[in-house]
Structures are given as structure tokens and as C-alpha cells.
Design a protein around this motif. Structure first.
Motif, PDB file in Angstrom:
ATOM      1  N   GLY A  26      49.198  41.349  44.579  1.00  0.00           N
ATOM      2  CA  GLY A  26      48.306  40.443  43.590  1.00  0.00           C
ATOM      3  C   GLY A  26      48.221  38.976  43.764  1.00  0.00           C
ATOM      4  O   GLY A  26      47.546  38.456  42.927  1.00  0.00           O
ATOM      5  N   LYS A  27      48.759  38.457  44.920  1.00  0.00           N
ATOM      6  CA  LYS A  27      48.615  37.379  45.108  1.00  0.00           C
ATOM      7  C   LYS A  27      47.954  36.760  46.446  1.00  0.00           C
ATOM      8  O   LYS A  27      47.213  37.704  47.195  1.00  0.00           O
ATOM      9  CB  LYS A  27      50.203  36.494  45.453  1.00  0.00           C
ATOM     10  CG  LYS A  27      50.907  36.859  44.194  1.00  0.00           C
ATOM     11  CD  LYS A  27      50.457  35.921  42.925  1.00  0.00           C
ATOM     12  CE  LYS A  27      51.399  36.250  41.803  1.00  0.00           C
ATOM     13  NZ  LYS A  27      51.381  35.546  40.737  1.00  0.00           N
ATOM     14  N   ARG A  28      47.314  35.647  46.666  1.00  0.00           N
ATOM     15  CA  ARG A  28      46.938  35.259  47.867  1.00  0.00           C
ATOM     16  C   ARG A  28      47.373  33.850  48.462  1.00  0.00           C
ATOM     17  O   ARG A  28      48.197  33.099  47.536  1.00  0.00           O
ATOM     18  CB  ARG A  28      45.246  34.990  47.795  1.00  0.00           C
ATOM     19  CG  ARG A  28      44.919  33.831  47.065  1.00  0.00           C
ATOM     20  CD  ARG A  28      43.322  34.009  46.949  1.00  0.00           C
ATOM     21  NE  ARG A  28      42.741  32.965  45.995  1.00  0.00           N
ATOM     22  CZ  ARG A  28      42.624  31.696  46.379  1.00  0.00           C
ATOM     23  NH1 ARG A  28      42.535  31.323  47.591  1.00  0.00           N
ATOM     24  NH2 ARG A  28      41.991  30.822  45.325  1.00  0.00           N
ATOM     25  N   GLU A  55      49.673  41.526  50.504  1.00  0.00           N
ATOM     26  CA  GLU A  55      50.319  42.101  49.317  1.00  0.00           C
ATOM     27  C   GLU A  55      51.325  43.010  49.498  1.00  0.00           C
ATOM     28  O   GLU A  55      52.192  43.378  48.806  1.00  0.00           O
ATOM     29  CB  GLU A  55      49.357  42.578  48.243  1.00  0.00           C
ATOM     30  CG  GLU A  55      48.872  43.809  48.544  1.00  0.00           C
ATOM     31  CD  GLU A  55      48.095  44.404  47.355  1.00  0.00           C
ATOM     32  OE1 GLU A  55      47.531  45.519  47.320  1.00  0.00           O
ATOM     33  OE2 GLU A  55      47.615  43.676  46.625  1.00  0.00           O
ATOM     34  N   VAL A  83      49.043  31.577  44.837  1.00  0.00           N
ATOM     35  CA  VAL A  83      48.259  31.719  43.680  1.00  0.00           C
ATOM     36  C   VAL A  83      47.846  33.203  43.350  1.00  0.00           C
ATOM     37  O   VAL A  83      47.799  34.141  44.286  1.00  0.00           O
ATOM     38  CB  VAL A  83      47.109  30.790  43.733  1.00  0.00           C
ATOM     39  CG1 VAL A  83      47.523  29.512  44.170  1.00  0.00           C
ATOM     40  CG2 VAL A  83      46.152  31.215  44.976  1.00  0.00           C
ATOM     41  N   ASP A  84      47.412  33.246  42.174  1.00  0.00           N
ATOM     42  CA  ASP A  84      46.899  34.736  41.760  1.00  0.00           C
ATOM     43  C   ASP A  84      45.387  35.012  42.756  1.00  0.00           C
ATOM     44  O   ASP A  84      44.693  33.961  42.891  1.00  0.00           O
ATOM     45  CB  ASP A  84      46.456  34.595  40.346  1.00  0.00           C
ATOM     46  CG  ASP A  84      47.898  34.790  39.437  1.00  0.00           C
ATOM     47  OD1 ASP A  84      48.634  35.200  39.970  1.00  0.00           O
ATOM     48  OD2 ASP A  84      47.730  34.192  38.179  1.00  0.00           O
ATOM     49  N   VAL A  85      45.179  36.379  42.913  1.00  0.00           N
ATOM     50  CA  VAL A  85      44.039  36.340  43.519  1.00  0.00           C
ATOM     51  C   VAL A  85      42.769  36.123  42.875  1.00  0.00           C
ATOM     52  O   VAL A  85      41.808  35.848  43.203  1.00  0.00           O
ATOM     53  CB  VAL A  85      43.991  38.149  43.904  1.00  0.00           C
ATOM     54  CG1 VAL A  85      42.669  38.509  44.398  1.00  0.00           C
ATOM     55  CG2 VAL A  85      44.947  38.218  44.978  1.00  0.00           C
ATOM     56  N   ASP A  87      41.566  33.665  40.205  1.00  0.00           N
ATOM     57  CA  ASP A  87      41.568  32.276  40.111  1.00  0.00           C
ATOM     58  C   ASP A  87      40.694  31.764  38.835  1.00  0.00           C
ATOM     59  O   ASP A  87      39.789  32.458  38.720  1.00  0.00           O
ATOM     60  CB  ASP A  87      41.382  31.392  41.289  1.00  0.00           C
ATOM     61  CG  ASP A  87      42.295  29.856  41.299  1.00  0.00           C
ATOM     62  OD1 ASP A  87      42.831  29.714  40.276  1.00  0.00           O
ATOM     63  OD2 ASP A  87      42.160  29.133  42.143  1.00  0.00           O
ATOM     64  N   PRO A 162      41.180  42.330  41.129  1.00  0.00           N
ATOM     65  CA  PRO A 162      41.625  42.208  40.171  1.00  0.00           C
ATOM     66  C   PRO A 162      40.407  42.485  38.783  1.00  0.00           C
ATOM     67  O   PRO A 162      39.170  41.808  38.975  1.00  0.00           O
ATOM     68  CB  PRO A 162      42.252  41.138  39.809  1.00  0.00           C
ATOM     69  CG  PRO A 162      42.687  40.579  41.197  1.00  0.00           C
ATOM     70  CD  PRO A 162      41.694  41.301  42.258  1.00  0.00           C
ATOM     71  N   TYR A 174      35.934  32.592  36.606  1.00  0.00           N
ATOM     72  CA  TYR A 174      36.963  33.324  37.239  1.00  0.00           C
ATOM     73  C   TYR A 174      36.432  33.337  38.739  1.00  0.00           C
ATOM     74  O   TYR A 174      35.169  33.418  38.939  1.00  0.00           O
ATOM     75  CB  TYR A 174      37.091  34.700  36.755  1.00  0.00           C
ATOM     76  CG  TYR A 174      37.748  34.792  35.478  1.00  0.00           C
ATOM     77  CD1 TYR A 174      39.347  34.442  35.583  1.00  0.00           C
ATOM     78  CD2 TYR A 174      37.419  35.258  34.286  1.00  0.00           C
ATOM     79  CE1 TYR A 174      39.905  34.472  34.298  1.00  0.00           C
ATOM     80  CE2 TYR A 174      37.959  35.355  33.356  1.00  0.00           C
ATOM     81  CZ  TYR A 174      39.516  34.753  33.045  1.00  0.00           C
ATOM     82  OH  TYR A 174      40.019  34.760  32.063  1.00  0.00           O
TER      83      TYR A 174
END
Length: 234
Positions: A26-28, A55, A83-85, A87, A162, A174
């Protein structure tokens, strides 16, 4: 992160090796390049692993990656962030149509008619959903998918991104970033030709003004009326 490889002709970092110390589900990953005075001189357009999906990595692994960071020759240090995918970014000072919610698709640099991309080139795409009104809002769930189709409209790749939902401040949006490596859903490299690349999401959404229980229905019109582009791979 270590072992950067720099292309001297265009002063860009193109690849390197990183040590992953935690799960990236779930991150990048993003990389920023800094001058000696602390000013940022470059940011990664994307970070793509050479081995497998980002991931699927867990702590303690070392992997090589591909990226693109311009003006890297001016940098004395680099910052690697997870960071979160999904943003959250500010759109203050930017003007849109009078509609309260708009979407924006940003294709890779060089996406011009009759300008084909080289085979194997990684293509970064960006999707924004922006609250262009002067009031904070609360969004009901908005599912988003990234897709690639052939010139006959057949899906070659779909990737669930997401879900967008919840409070969104005035003039904020977003943001979803995804890099396509010219492969299909099972990892086959696609042949030269024309492809349609874009984002799917419901055009009819529901939101409320922050602090109100009244539900408002709205039909989204993408900025410039574009939510996909035609890509030619040579």
C-alpha cells in the motif's frame, strides 16, 4: 539506498539498489535530490523494482530499481521516503472550472500525437481528484482502477488503486501515481503498437459539505475532458 547509476549525458539517475527495511504494501517510494544549501533540485518521476511489485517486498530485502531523477549531478544528498500510494496535495492558487469536484489525468512527458515511445520505456501516470470548491467536503467511496487496452478495446492490464473517500479540504486533491512498464497483467512485454491507457472511476459521485448530513450528487467532468490517452509504442 545505495549504488546510484547516473547517466552523464542527461545528468539523471536511472537506477540503483535499495535496502528495504519494512513492508511496502500500500506504499510507494519517492526520491528527492538536494543541493548543498538544502534546496531540492529533483524528484523521482517513479520508482519501479526490477524484480517484482513494490508492495510484495518485506523487510530485510535488497533489490535493484529503475527511476528517473533529473539534475542529479547538482545533488550532494538524496532522501528516500516511503509514502502512501494515495497522497494528499494542495491545489491552492490553481483555477479550475466552476464545478465542485474535478479529476485530472497527467500522462507521461512526451505524450504527443505521432510521438511514439521507445519499447521498454517506463511511463509514469498521475490521477488527481480535486475539491475545487471553497468549502471542505466529505466524499463517499470512489473506487479507481488503472487500465491498459489494446487498439480493439481488450483489457491487457487492470490494477485496482486505493479507494478515495473521506474529508477533502477546499482546494486540495487526492493523488495517485502509477508507472507502467509496458507489460500486461501476467508480465509479458507488449509488442509495438497502439494502446489506450487511463483510469476508470464512477462519474456519478456522492459527497456532503463538511458538517452537513445532506448528500449531494455530482457528475464529474474530467479536466480537459480526458481520462485516458492513446499511446504508441515503437
Amino acid at each position: 539506498m545505495r549504488n546510484f547509476i547516473i547517466n552523464k549525458e542527461i545528468d539523471s539517475i536511472l537506477s540503483g539498489t535499495m535496502n528495504v527495511n519494512k513492508s511496502l504494501k500500500g506504499k510507494r517510494v519517492k526520491i528527492e535530490a538536494f543541493q548543498k544549501d538544502g534546496q531540492i533540485v529533483g524528484r523521482s518521476d517513479y520508482v519501479v523494482l526490477n524484480s517484482r511489485e513494490l508492495e510484495s517486498l518485506y523487510g530485510g530485502e535488497v533489490t535493484t530499481f529503475k527511476t528517473s531523477i533529473t539534475r542529479a549531478n547538482e545533488a550532494v544528498s538524496f532522501k528516500v521516503s516511503v509514502v502512501d500510494v494515495l497522497d494528499l496535495v494542495s491545489f491552492n492558487g490553481q483555477s479550475f472550472r466552476t464545478e465542485p469536484v474535478v479529476t485530472i489525468m497527467t500522462p507521461p512527458s512526451g505524450s504527443e500525437p505521432n510521438s511514439p515511445f521507445p519499447a521498454g520505456q517506463i511511463m509514469p501516470f498521475k490521477f488527481n481528484l480535486v475539491n475545487s470548491s471553497d468549502e471542505d467536503i466529505v466524499l463517499d467511496s470512489i473506487p479507481v482502477k488503472f487500465y491498459v487496452k489494446d487498439n480493439k478495446g481488450k483489457y491487457l492490464l487492470t490494477r485496482t488503486l486505493p479507494t478515495i473517500k473521506g474529508k477533502l479540504a477546499s482546494h486540495y486533491g487526492y493523488e495517485l501515481n502509477i508507472a507502467w512498464n509496458q507489460k500486461d497483467a501476467i508480465g509479458n512485454v507488449l509488442s509495438p503498437g497502439k494502446y489506450y491507457v487511463g483510469f476508470e472511476y464512477p462519474r456519478d459521485i456522492v459527497y456532503s459539505k463538511f458538517g452537513s448530513s445532506e448528500k449531494i450528487k455530482h457528475t464529474i467532468q474530467p479536466l480537459y475532458y480526458v481520462d485516458y490517452i492513446e499511446i504508441t509504442v515503437k
